[in-house]
Structures are given as structure tokens and as C-alpha cells.
Design a protein around this motif. Sequence first.
Motif, PDB file in Angstrom:
ATOM      1  N   MET A   1     -38.114 -36.504  -7.632  1.00 41.91           N
ATOM      2  CA  MET A   1     -38.261 -37.957  -7.595  1.00 41.91           C
ATOM      3  C   MET A   1     -38.973 -38.212  -6.262  1.00 41.91           C
ATOM      4  SD  MET A   1     -34.967 -40.197  -7.222  1.00 41.91           S
ATOM      5  CE  MET A   1     -34.115 -39.143  -5.796  1.00 41.91           C
TER       6      MET A   1
ATOM      7  N   LYS B   1     -31.041 -51.697  -3.617  1.00 39.22           N
ATOM      8  CA  LYS B   1     -29.990 -50.942  -4.431  1.00 39.22           C
ATOM      9  C   LYS B   1     -30.316 -51.119  -6.105  1.00 39.22           C
ATOM     10  CE  LYS B   1     -26.673 -51.743  -0.848  1.00 39.22           C
ATOM     11  NZ  LYS B   1     -25.262 -52.593  -0.157  1.00 39.22           N
TER      12      LYS B   1
ATOM     13  N   HIS C   1     -33.006 -50.688  -7.428  1.00 44.18           N
ATOM     14  CA  HIS C   1     -34.333 -49.511  -7.812  1.00 44.18           C
ATOM     15  C   HIS C   1     -35.483 -50.360  -8.067  1.00 44.18           C
ATOM     16  CE1 HIS C   1     -30.838 -46.643  -8.137  1.00 44.18           C
ATOM     17  NE2 HIS C   1     -30.573 -47.466  -8.964  1.00 44.18           N
TER      18      HIS C   1
ATOM     19  N   PHE D   1     -37.306 -42.946  -9.567  1.00 45.28           N
ATOM     20  CA  PHE D   1     -35.921 -43.032 -10.028  1.00 45.28           C
ATOM     21  C   PHE D   1     -35.643 -43.865 -11.256  1.00 45.28           C
ATOM     22  CE2 PHE D   1     -31.399 -44.086 -10.300  1.00 45.28           C
ATOM     23  CZ  PHE D   1     -30.796 -42.681 -10.261  1.00 45.28           C
TER      24      PHE D   1
ATOM     25  N   SER E   1     -34.983 -42.881 -15.292  1.00 42.98           N
ATOM     26  CA  SER E   1     -33.717 -43.164 -15.882  1.00 42.98           C
ATOM     27  C   SER E   1     -33.972 -43.890 -17.261  1.00 42.98           C
ATOM     28  CB  SER E   1     -32.574 -44.095 -15.112  1.00 42.98           C
ATOM     29  OG  SER E   1     -32.423 -43.122 -13.740  1.00 42.98           O
TER      30      SER E   1
ATOM     31  N   TYR F   1     -32.319 -45.434   0.536  1.00 42.15           N
ATOM     32  CA  TYR F   1     -32.598 -45.417  -0.997  1.00 42.15           C
ATOM     33  C   TYR F   1     -32.528 -44.023  -1.346  1.00 42.15           C
ATOM     34  CZ  TYR F   1     -34.218 -46.097  -5.449  1.00 42.15           C
ATOM     35  OH  TYR F   1     -34.151 -45.851  -6.878  1.00 42.15           O
ATOM     36  N   GLU F   2     -32.781 -43.030  -0.772  1.00 41.85           N
ATOM     37  CA  GLU F   2     -32.610 -41.695  -1.409  1.00 41.85           C
ATOM     38  C   GLU F   2     -31.245 -41.297  -1.575  1.00 41.85           C
ATOM     39  OE1 GLU F   2     -34.240 -37.088  -0.576  1.00 41.85           O
ATOM     40  OE2 GLU F   2     -34.500 -38.640   1.216  1.00 41.85           O
ATOM     41  N   GLU F   3     -30.343 -41.802  -0.642  1.00 48.59           N
ATOM     42  CA  GLU F   3     -28.857 -41.593  -0.830  1.00 48.59           C
ATOM     43  C   GLU F   3     -28.372 -42.384  -1.796  1.00 48.59           C
ATOM     44  OE1 GLU F   3     -26.783 -39.748   1.077  1.00 48.59           O
ATOM     45  OE2 GLU F   3     -28.694 -38.923   2.104  1.00 48.59           O
TER      46      GLU F   3
ATOM     47  N   ALA G   1     -29.882 -43.209  -4.759  1.00 49.35           N
ATOM     48  CA  ALA G   1     -30.581 -42.653  -5.766  1.00 49.35           C
ATOM     49  C   ALA G   1     -30.202 -41.025  -6.141  1.00 49.35           C
ATOM     50  CB  ALA G   1     -32.099 -42.431  -5.749  1.00 49.35           C
ATOM     51  N   LYS G   2     -29.406 -40.470  -5.237  1.00 53.33           N
ATOM     52  CA  LYS G   2     -28.744 -39.007  -5.358  1.00 53.33           C
ATOM     53  C   LYS G   2     -27.549 -39.346  -6.493  1.00 53.33           C
ATOM     54  CE  LYS G   2     -29.425 -36.820  -1.062  1.00 53.33           C
ATOM     55  NZ  LYS G   2     -28.853 -36.342   0.154  1.00 53.33           N
ATOM     56  N   ASP G   3     -26.871 -40.348  -6.281  1.00 52.40           N
ATOM     57  CA  ASP G   3     -25.687 -40.670  -7.273  1.00 52.40           C
ATOM     58  C   ASP G   3     -25.852 -40.897  -8.586  1.00 52.40           C
ATOM     59  OD1 ASP G   3     -24.403 -40.720  -4.788  1.00 52.40           O
ATOM     60  OD2 ASP G   3     -24.353 -42.809  -4.604  1.00 52.40           O
TER      61      ASP G   3
END
Length: 127
Positions: free
Chosen positions: A1, A11, A13, A31, A35, A121-123, A125-127
Motif C-alpha cells: 500500500m 479519515k 481515505h 488503500f 478496497s 493515515y497509515e495507522e 489504513a492498517k485497521d
Amino acid sequence: MSIPADLKYTKDHEWLKLLEGDEAIIGITDFAQNSLGDITFVEVPEVGDSFEAGESFGVVESVKAASDLYMPVDAEVVEVNEDLQDSPESVNNSPYENGWILKIKLTNPDALEALLDAAAYEEIAKD
């Protein structure tokens, strides 16, 4: 990603790249396009339309779903990516370059402070 460090993120995206002055381009993140799957249509507003931060400005449709697009900041639309009409898959193939969605003029540049940097943002997008 891919999450380029020189962009700002929401938040929801979307990404924003500040250009010279008070102009920026926006699109959806790697991301988000991943998706959604194969994007088949991108609905965009008219040049001259104005939106507040968080307001829906269009829709991305894919083989999986339709997803609203949300304006990252208070802005006026100054250009739309006309290429997406014939090639919506550009959002999948090149979300940060050829797949940009709108060019905007910020009406409240202070709103940039509310956006996320790449690490934040990476945090999300991990979820």
C-alpha cells in the motif's frame, strides 16, 4: 500500500496535494481504491461548485460498491479530471498521479491543519 509522505489525508481515505498558492488536487488513496476493487465510474461536481470540509462531492462506483467522496477542506472546484469519464480505472492504476479527481481552490487554508500526515493515515489504513 502506497502512502506518499508529501500528501495530506482524511479519515475517509481522500488525499490532498497542495499546489502553489491556495490550489490543491484531491483523490482517493491507494488503500481506498484497493478496497473498492475495479472502479467503473466516477461522479464529479461541476467547476465552480463549492463545498465545506466533510461534505459529499461525488461518488466512486466499482464492481463491489459505490462510495461517497468527501471534501477534505472548504473549497471551490476549479477543474475536474475529465480523463476519468473515459478511463475511471485510472483511479485504480494511478491513484496519486493520473487518477486525481478534482483540482480545488481552498476557501479556508487553515483547514489543512485538521488533515492527517502520512504516518497518522497509515495507522488508520492498517485497521
